[in-house]
Design an enzyme around this catalytic site. Structure first.
Site, short mmCIF file in Angstrom:
data_model
loop_
_atom_site.label_atom_id
_atom_site.label_comp_id
_atom_site.label_asym_id
_atom_site.label_seq_id
_atom_site.Cartn_x
_atom_site.Cartn_y
_atom_site.Cartn_z
N ASP A 31 1.98 8.49 14.09
CA ASP A 31 1.84 7.77 15.35
C ASP A 31 3.15 7.18 15.84
OD1 ASP A 31 1.95 5.93 13.28
OD2 ASP A 31 -0.03 5.09 13.63
N ASP A 43 1.07 5.33 0.38
CA ASP A 43 0.46 6.57 0.85
C ASP A 43 1.37 7.73 0.49
OD1 ASP A 43 -1.62 5.12 1.93
OD2 ASP A 43 -0.67 4.97 3.90
N ASP A 55 0.85 -1.19 0.00
CA ASP A 55 0.00 0.00 0.00
C ASP A 55 0.88 1.24 0.00
OD1 ASP A 55 -2.37 -1.53 0.15
OD2 ASP A 55 -2.03 -1.79 2.30
#
Length: 461
Positions: free
Chosen positions: A164, A85, A83
């Site tokens: 995070d 981003d 994935d």
């Protein structure tokens, strides 16, 4: 690991300690560690064509464009990224104007999805500190510190601090192919350590789902959660009750459908998080040892299927997670005098109603889950045409698998699963023999349909 990278990892400097102690003041002075292309393994050959199109178009339009987060982390771990981003200083509206194949989504976090066929590239604008206001956008927080809306745009340094974990604050610059490491994430990748950026209590209060992400990454990457990051999780687990059930359903899919479900379940239980997601399942495990065994075996089988590339469905896992509560409630209702089938259906409804207060279950999974439960009552009923009718049910195979788990866990005696296994594999003569065996088995007499008793005729006096 690769040329020059290990040397960089072991010279962490002082800036991470500063940002962890005081993330607000550190943002202004934060400077990244720049890892040149010659000293890291991330290659454009590992990046999807769709992601490269987004990066180059943003860069060509005069915007900063970086790959960020898990794809860079995984590449540094020697894994093939899946994935991709993108982080940029372009606003969501500017991104949308650049890509006709895009759409704005989200209210809490406004992001842009750029679609290329079946592949979606997620593009986010650099975020600023939640207490700052930039233009018309301002972050909204609850009294407990939960971020209700966070569309505050900032610069890349502020964005890095809003990430995070340190291992997710790694930015790959398409302009010169360097990696910008703002929080010593490369060092933590080398030591396989999961560390929150900033004060853990504050970060968990901003978004309690970060506790689930900590568990998911620890299980997926085989990382150790560092002490300051894990310590608040035990007490702050109830904050998950603030999260909308729909969002938690998405997180549950990520937790248990990625091939690391068993270790994820054990970590969630260890940190008191599982009960926030499945409270009645946790209560059932406290009452019956077989309940936990059934869940663990279901997750073991699911992990194996995923590793082998075989299909899996959340409906089966949800059925396994919640079967013990259904069985417990059904038994209570039967003791009160309710017949078995209505008791099962009533118990299922009660369990689902309570579960939906914590995690939403879409109908496409909820209906099959109920079918799997109801078939547990039909599987023992095998006389006449019933066995053939049950075998043709669309959910038969999943219900049969749950039956085997129930036997393995010790909820019910073994034997019925072997009968159904033989019935599925046998030819016509073997199936007839098995059905005759059921008819002669005294233990199966409850399967016989009761004949209606005729009222005695009145005799004339």
């Amino acid at each position: 690991m690769f040329k020059g990278f290990t040397r960089l990892l072991h010279s962490p400097g002082e800036h991470l300690k500063s940002l962890l102690d005081s993330p607000e003041s550190a943002a202004d002075a934060l400077s990244p560690r720049i890892i040149p292309r010659s000293e890291h393994p991330v290659s454009r050959q590992q990046i999807s064509e769709a992601a490269l199109k987004v990066l180059y178009r943003l860069n060509g339009a005069g915007f900063d464009a970086f790959l960020v987060g898990g794809c860079i982390r995984d590449a540094l771990l020697g894994k093939m990224p899946k994935d991709f981003d993108v982080a940029t200083n372009a606003t969501p509206e500017q991104v949308r104007d650049l890509f006709r194949n895009s759409r704005l989504i989200g209210r809490r976090f406004r992001i842009v999805h750029v679609r290329f066929g079946r592949e979606v590239i997620e593009v986010t604008t650099f975020r600023g500190k939640p207490q700052d206001e930039h233009g018309d956008h301002i972050a909204q927080q609850s009294d407990d510190g939960l971020l209700l809306r966070d569309n505050v745009w900032g610069n890349i340094e502020e964005d890095a601090l809003r990430r995070d974990f340190t291992v997710n604050a790694l930015y790959y610059n398409i302009a010169d192919f360097t990696i910008h490491d703002f929080a010593n994430g490369a060092r933590d990748i080398e030591s396989r350590t999961l560390r929150l950026i900033g004060d853990p209590v504050t970060r968990y209060r901003e978004d309690p789902v970060r506790m689930l992400r900590a568990v998911r990454f620890a299980a997926k990457l085989d990382f150790t959660i560092e002490p300051a990051t894990e310590e608040p999780m035990y007490d702050l687990a109830p904050l998950l009750l603030q999260i909308p059930p729909a969002r938690l359903f998405d997180e549950v899919l990520k937790l248990f459908m990625s091939g690391h479900g068993l270790i994820t379940f054990r970590l969630l239980s260890h940190y008191n998080l599982f009960g926030m997601l499945f409270p009645e399942a946790e209560e059932a495990m406290a009452d019956a040892a077989w309940a936990e065994d059934l869940i663990e075996q279901a997750l073991t089988n699911t992990d194996k299927r995923i590793a082998e590339g075989r299909p899996v469905t959340p409906a089966f896992l949800l059925a396994a997670f919640l079967w013990a509560p259904v069985a417990h409630r059904q038994a209570e209702l039967e003791r009160e005098g309710m017949p078995a089938i209505p008791a099962l259906q009533t118990a299922a409804q009660q369990v689902v109603t309570r579960q939906l207060q914590h995690i939403s279950i879409p109908k496409r999974f909820g209906m099959p889950m109920r079918d799997i439960w109801e078939l547990q009552a039909r599987l023992p009923l095998r006389r006449g045409k019933r066995a053939f009718q049950t075998r043709e049910h669309p959910r038969f195979r999943a219900a049969y698998d749950l039956l085997l788990l129930r036997e393995q866990a010790g909820e019910i005696p073994r034997g019925l699963g072997d009968w159904w296994n033989a019935f599925q594999q046998g030819d016509e003569h073997e199936q007839l023999r098995l059905l005759q065996k059921v008819g002669s088995d005294p233990a199966s007499q409850g399967d016989r349909r009761r004949k209606k008793r005729r009222k005695p005729r009145k005799t004339e006096q």
